[in-house]
Design an enzyme around this catalytic site. Structure first.
Site, PDB file in Angstrom:
ATOM      1  N   ARG A   1       0.829  -1.205   0.000  1.00 25.18           N
ATOM      2  CA  ARG A   1       0.000   0.000   0.000  1.00 25.18           C
ATOM      3  C   ARG A   1       0.859   1.248   0.000  1.00 25.18           C
ATOM      4  O   ARG A   1       0.576   2.217  -0.705  1.00 25.18           O
ATOM      5  CB  ARG A   1      -0.901   0.007   1.237  1.00 25.18           C
ATOM      6  CG  ARG A   1      -1.659   1.310   1.311  1.00 25.18           C
ATOM      7  CD  ARG A   1      -2.514   1.432   2.531  1.00 25.18           C
ATOM      8  NE  ARG A   1      -3.288   2.670   2.430  1.00 25.18           N
ATOM      9  CZ  ARG A   1      -4.347   2.928   3.138  1.00 25.18           C
ATOM     10  NH1 ARG A   1      -4.805   2.039   3.992  1.00 25.18           N
ATOM     11  NH2 ARG A   1      -4.985   4.070   2.991  1.00 25.18           N
TER      12      ARG A   1
ATOM     13  N   ASN B   1     -10.675  -4.123   0.147  1.00 25.57           N
ATOM     14  CA  ASN B   1     -10.753  -3.007  -0.796  1.00 25.57           C
ATOM     15  C   ASN B   1     -10.003  -3.306  -2.092  1.00 25.57           C
ATOM     16  O   ASN B   1      -9.068  -4.089  -2.065  1.00 25.57           O
ATOM     17  CB  ASN B   1     -10.153  -1.736  -0.167  1.00 25.57           C
ATOM     18  CG  ASN B   1     -11.249  -0.869   0.414  1.00 25.57           C
ATOM     19  OD1 ASN B   1     -12.383  -0.938   0.003  1.00 25.57           O
ATOM     20  ND2 ASN B   1     -10.878  -0.054   1.398  1.00 25.57           N
TER      21      ASN B   1
ATOM     22  N   HIS C   1     -17.287   3.900  -2.395  1.00 27.54           N
ATOM     23  CA  HIS C   1     -16.541   5.150  -2.222  1.00 27.54           C
ATOM     24  C   HIS C   1     -16.979   6.203  -3.242  1.00 27.54           C
ATOM     25  O   HIS C   1     -16.222   7.127  -3.544  1.00 27.54           O
ATOM     26  CB  HIS C   1     -15.030   4.925  -2.332  1.00 27.54           C
ATOM     27  CG  HIS C   1     -14.458   4.270  -1.123  1.00 27.54           C
ATOM     28  ND1 HIS C   1     -13.143   4.370  -0.765  1.00 27.54           N
ATOM     29  CD2 HIS C   1     -15.027   3.517  -0.156  1.00 27.54           C
ATOM     30  CE1 HIS C   1     -12.923   3.681   0.340  1.00 27.54           C
ATOM     31  NE2 HIS C   1     -14.065   3.156   0.728  1.00 27.54           N
TER      32      HIS C   1
ATOM     33  N   TYR D   1     -15.527  10.518   0.199  1.00 28.29           N
ATOM     34  CA  TYR D   1     -14.541  10.278  -0.851  1.00 28.29           C
ATOM     35  C   TYR D   1     -14.783  11.133  -2.094  1.00 28.29           C
ATOM     36  O   TYR D   1     -13.911  11.255  -2.943  1.00 28.29           O
ATOM     37  CB  TYR D   1     -14.525   8.791  -1.249  1.00 28.29           C
ATOM     38  CG  TYR D   1     -13.696   7.970  -0.291  1.00 28.29           C
ATOM     39  CD1 TYR D   1     -12.336   7.765  -0.530  1.00 28.29           C
ATOM     40  CD2 TYR D   1     -14.254   7.441   0.864  1.00 28.29           C
ATOM     41  CE1 TYR D   1     -11.564   7.027   0.356  1.00 28.29           C
ATOM     42  CE2 TYR D   1     -13.494   6.704   1.750  1.00 28.29           C
ATOM     43  CZ  TYR D   1     -12.145   6.498   1.505  1.00 28.29           C
ATOM     44  OH  TYR D   1     -11.370   5.779   2.368  1.00 28.29           O
TER      45      TYR D   1
END
Lengths: 435, 435, 435, 435
Positions: free
Chosen positions: C93, C147, C195, C249
């Site tokens: 990430r 996700n 999102h 978001y």
């Protein structure tokens, strides 16, 4: 070399298509015409073929005409294939109509029980023809005017790779009729399904004269329809509410009761098939005359007027990239947004060397037109599926939702009767599990 | 204060709804019930109102029940308005059925000529009621179970600002029937139009048991339908092809011929209206009995079983934000993507304090279901429009495309006949230009 | 026996989900919990697994907790499978975010370059997991909160037969926030993509209070968003024009420039990944404490609050056929009629034992919401396709149309860089022809 | 009598359109041409008008050319009205571009901030012109080539009754370019929005050669685009993935970053407006030469090549019912089924005396093309609405979703700046509540 292959070459219409080709030779310099037919049609194709040869000879043109009983050989080198066959010939059609009458329904060769039965007989032969086209002349255009033209076109579009355009003379005749009433200057925009179209717009220099047309018709002005359709007495308030002109075949829907009364309650009713049979016999007698070298007048009574001429015009429009507006059967692709994308519709289209591209149509807002059209297409979709797969339940369902067919326990009897009568023409139903 | 106003309070069903409220008092603490009716209904509303008072008294609950002939007063303070009226009362229904029979068609109070005539009579009164609701109790929910329930709901959705939910007992009965066959654990998902729904899914813990249900039914297992519908003999191959279970009223479409034979060819046929008339007379004789303080068993024969109970449950689900899944009439909004967004559909919905939110449905791929549904909705759209505007041509068009009505010259006669018989109930057609 | 298998069992969130199960034991009598993880995650899963065991022990409940490194064994007998994995763990990430920064873009783990890269790493592992589920526990529900949740859900819906529901905490947090402002009584109806949702309705007893909510927010009232999102300063006129509340978001779209300035122009910017890394390290230090037998407070800072609790609630709602309204990722099927039927959407749905059934939504008329939603879904469709097939051009196209990614010659560099960094996690791109 | 009125008659392009009319006199026997302009344009219209008169005189044709400053008088008797105006003239365009640069964005006169500002200035004047057309020459066709052509066409379609067709030279140039590569025989089928079209098909005698075209372009073959667009270096894998050829303006989307670098990072960048200004000054100096009686070569550098010629061809095609295929802006009506029915699209259409009828297009399956197209149309819809109503929030929203404009706090600054600079041209924003 420019070769046209005519499947069902023994048809009594052949002289018309030959005349059409001769008339257009300057723009469409055909070198070869092949009349293909099956053995059972030998007498017809040889008779009409001999007449065709005399017609060509008289014209002095350099066109070679061939009669053939070998389909693959006949397709070789073809740029256009015209399909005008009749599986089971006229006797099968008479049986279709009698079947309807036995159960208290009209026969109706295109949308009713007759059209359904004809579709079942014709789809397997057409798909078979298309396999040969894919193999032998994959670039050829298939011009289909075998009925039910829209259903056959949809079967080809969904199940083959052949470039196909379906033809019908109904919009041609209707366009001519509207021209009679409003003047030559107009361009009609049709949309719908084969034998189930409405004229939505009558364009005249950017103005839409559809309302004027409907008003004229409500005041009793009218134009002539083909003999088999006769005059339709539209209910004026209904016509104005539609805001669009139904085609002649719509009498079977908007005036189903009257149509049934006319056909079923009439004493000594003679089926259209029998009428056609008689006309054909007479025609072929004429065709046998070795002195005859033109299309005889009597052919015009046959009902399919303009059909063959429209086919010639369509071929020329493709060949010459003419950009003509014609009314043909093509893939919907959203033209009528209320119908599935992948189905066949009949719509005014521009004809180019790339084929037929339908003109766009605004959404259909009248629920009466929309709803009946959606139901009719559902019938056609099920019919195509039944014709391809031979699935008994799909066939039963198609008949059940057809507004011209009786629904319920009797529907199964009708279907079984139809399958029995036509058994030799229905290979796809051979293994149908149920019955 | 929690007040329920019942429009058409004199209905013979009223004892059922009162029983339903009493049964649910713990969760739905009603303080006032108003039975509103018109002068012509005085005998009925006073008789059934007295019975209702005895039932409440027996329950010992603190509910005040009022009888009223002043609609605006009756609406004042209402949180829920139930509409169960019958414009023209039962004689009008009998006339509807006889009208059908005169022209060789079945009467069919919801989808056929009967339903059309009833819609014409009911729409003006309902819109008038809605003007009062908008004015006096704009936050109230209108729970409509006046037939044709879907059409009335669509008229309210399209032409008023009233929060409306339409109810019908057909899906309730069908759900119960399916539970009988498959066990209590299941949840049926219906979609379609009022009296024109299919069960698309039978959910059981994430599995869909619809196919199993259809197979069972093909093997002869079945459940009981309301008396007026009787047992439907589905054609097994058709049922499997549908892949979904049609509701009982679908016999009028999938088996139209059988239904017509049963109703029209039967000697000494007694209309459902006359049957209902007789039952009602008997019921009101019972209701008059001052010792009666419960809903009498005989009411269950009336045909509308579960109707009033479903209404009570719906009211409680809204009041308590229960999240129950119920089958109701609501705005489509794309739930059935093959139908217009702004029409009413009947679909399994979750009931919250915000009303009914239909569960999403996948596209309907079976052409048979899709096509017939689209045609039926087209009929409903035209019917709503005709009922609101009184436009003669729209009414004629609605009848013409209705599959249960004869089409053509006769359709105009049927319509004129209907308008004549019902003239005092059809203010909207007063100035109809044509006729 | 009621078994839950948690894939990615070593996640720092595991104590929250365990707490959720303990809290709901009365309604959800779990007998077995399996924490599955891969060898690389052994320290984490053993540490958090030991804590989980202490938590269960403290609760006194009869739940057997297992740690497993064999996925097929771990799936055996499971009724629910929760996926909370992170392929490449937090270092991957951090690399995603740094990749974005190298090219002057924000990292954005779900919709931006980060989300794209994570999807590429996660899709193959998820499809692989689904093959095992199909094989070993085909009736199990897959609850995905890995996700990018919507994209992963779409990949499963399109390419497997597994029953899947995707979860996200964003709508949960937003619903809570709106409740803060308007009172507990309300039910928010969300729709959109993961999102990328808007709150379209705030239902309160049949009234829609969305306008009131927007007005309050324009007057400066607000609710707290998760730490990683911070406070969003909506432009008031824009908010009112939308007529719907964007989720947190959406700041990356409606205020992309501000978001980029904040993240890219900030000196000493620490990636969210590095923050999370630090929190994790601290959390695991706490988890190691053998005296700890509750979920530590510090976990709430992790960003994913409510995620695991929502998962527990979802499982219970399915298990108990609760009819709860939850906001989840499901197949569209026309719910949002402006998006393809077969894609995944995030929408308020009713949860029954049959899964999640989205509530119907009216057509989206605001072009701003509609257009951005359609573009975002197009990005997701391409991303799913690229993730499944490893097709380089499709991946390039996905990045090109993503509004958070730079477009042009540089896009290819970004993609190549991403493929290089992640090469060991991207088996599907191994044979990608171009590069 | 056949009269053409040219609104914005003082444009430097006028000699091209006059040349086009002279060239087509045999098929298009124009009797009157009216050059209308406003007082501020007196020098230009008188100069170019004098040249036009010399051109006509040289041709020896009987065409009367008039210069007029009275719009209503000028429209009287017109069969065709050409709109080629530039509200605020070239200085306003330069301001548009500088505005973009001030905020780090490209100017882009049609789809970017420039196009937006130009739309705001042009919509009120165009609607005003249309009111006059409705009044004075309601049967006249409005041929719009004022930019942004698609947006202006949509405003006219949605808010007036004028028969309008929008024109652009981009598809013309692209068609010519493709002919260079593949031969004259081909017919391109474009669809999309103005300056946002793709070539979906390259028809050649029923075969689609689009793939061959894309392959050629990937191998480096290319054709020349107008000077202002330059050569576009498409990424080959992207081009093949699209399966359709983007137009030159698509470089601002597929290669936005490169385009921005080129325009914004370049030292001594001269705006296109300034270039055009210089060319114009030079052109008018030439036009002043009383010996000049032909269109000077230098006009071809102006960028709008083929524009006026396409306009002449379009007028002739309508006048002569030519059935030509042209690429024009018309009402969508489902042609691109992924866009609203009532918006304007740019699509290959057949031109008849009834106007432009778009050819049907199959659904757009590539998510990249579909998604970006839908977003762009959403921008256009908001722009039309803002231009008509002067609603500040709608304008803000339009800019926010425009992919070429920076999003967030800065968007409001950009909008306010634009409104300030253009205040005298924006009557519709006068009462805009917010700012």
């Amino acid at each position: 070399m420019l070769k046209i292959t005519i499947v069902g070459g023994g048809s009594s219409y052949t002289p018309e298509i030959i005349e059409g080709f001769i008339k257009r030779y300057n723009e469409l310099p055909i070198t070869h015409i092949d009349l293909f037919d099956i053995e059972e049609g030998r007498y017809k194709v040889e008779t009409v073929g001999a007449l065709a040869k005399r017609m060509i000879k008289k014209s002095g043109l350099d066109i070679e005409l061939n009669i053939s009983f070998n389909r693959r050989a006949s397709l070789s080198g073809a740029s256009f294939v015209c399909s005008q066959m009749r599986v089971g010939m006229i006797p099968a059609r008479i049986e279709d109509e009698l079947l309807g009458h036995r159960y208290g329904m009209i026969g109706q060769e295109t949308n009713g029980i007759g059209g359904f039965a004809k579709a079942m007989r014709t789809i397997p032969v057409t798909l078979d023809l298309c396999r040969d086209i894919e193999d032998i002349c994959p670039d050829a255009w298939l011009i289909n005017f075998t009925n039910p033209s829209g259903i056959i076109t949809e079967a080809v579009l969904k199940h083959t790779n052949v470039k196909v355009i379906g033809l019908c003379n109904v919009p041609v005749i209707t366009q001519y009729g509207i021209e009679e009433l409003l003047g030559k200057n107009i361009q009609v925009q049709f949309a719908g399904l084969n034998h189930f179209i409405h004229a939505f717009h009558v364009w005249d220099n950017g103005k839409d004269r559809i309302k004027e047309l409907l008003e004229k018709m409500c005041q009793g002005e009218d134009f002539e329809l083909p003999k088999n359709l006769g005059k339709v007495e539209w209910v004026p308030e209904q016509l104005m509410q539609l805001g669009a002109l139904p085609c002649g075949y719509h009498q079977y829907y908007y005036k189903q009761d009257d149509a049934e009364l006319k056909e079923l309650k009439c004493e000594n009713y003679i089926t259209r098939g029998e009428e056609v049979q008689a006309i054909e016999t007479e025609l072929f007698k004429l065709y046998e005359d070795l002195n005859l070298d033109v299309k005889p007048k009597q052919l015009e009574e046959r009902g399919g007027t303009y059909y063959s001429d429209a086919a010639c015009e369509l071929i020329s429009a493709i060949y010459n990239d003419k950009r003509t507006l014609m009314h043909v059967n093509v893939r919907n692709n959203g033209t009528i947004s209320e119908l599935p994308n992948d189905c066949a519709i009949e719509a005014t289209s521009v004809i180019t060397s790339c084929g037929a591209m339908p003109l766009n149509l605004e959404p259909i807002v009248n629920p009466a037109i929309r709803g009946t059209l959606q139901l009719q297409k559902a019938f056609e979709e099920l019919t195509v599926k039944a014709g391809v797969t031979g699935d008994y339940a799909t066939a039963l369902q198609a008949l059940t939702i057809n507004p011209l067919v009786r629904k319920g326990t009797v529907t199964k009897e009708i279907l079984d009767d139809m399958l029995e009568i036509n058994s030799k023409y229905l290979p796809q139903f051979k293994h149908s599990a149920i019955r």
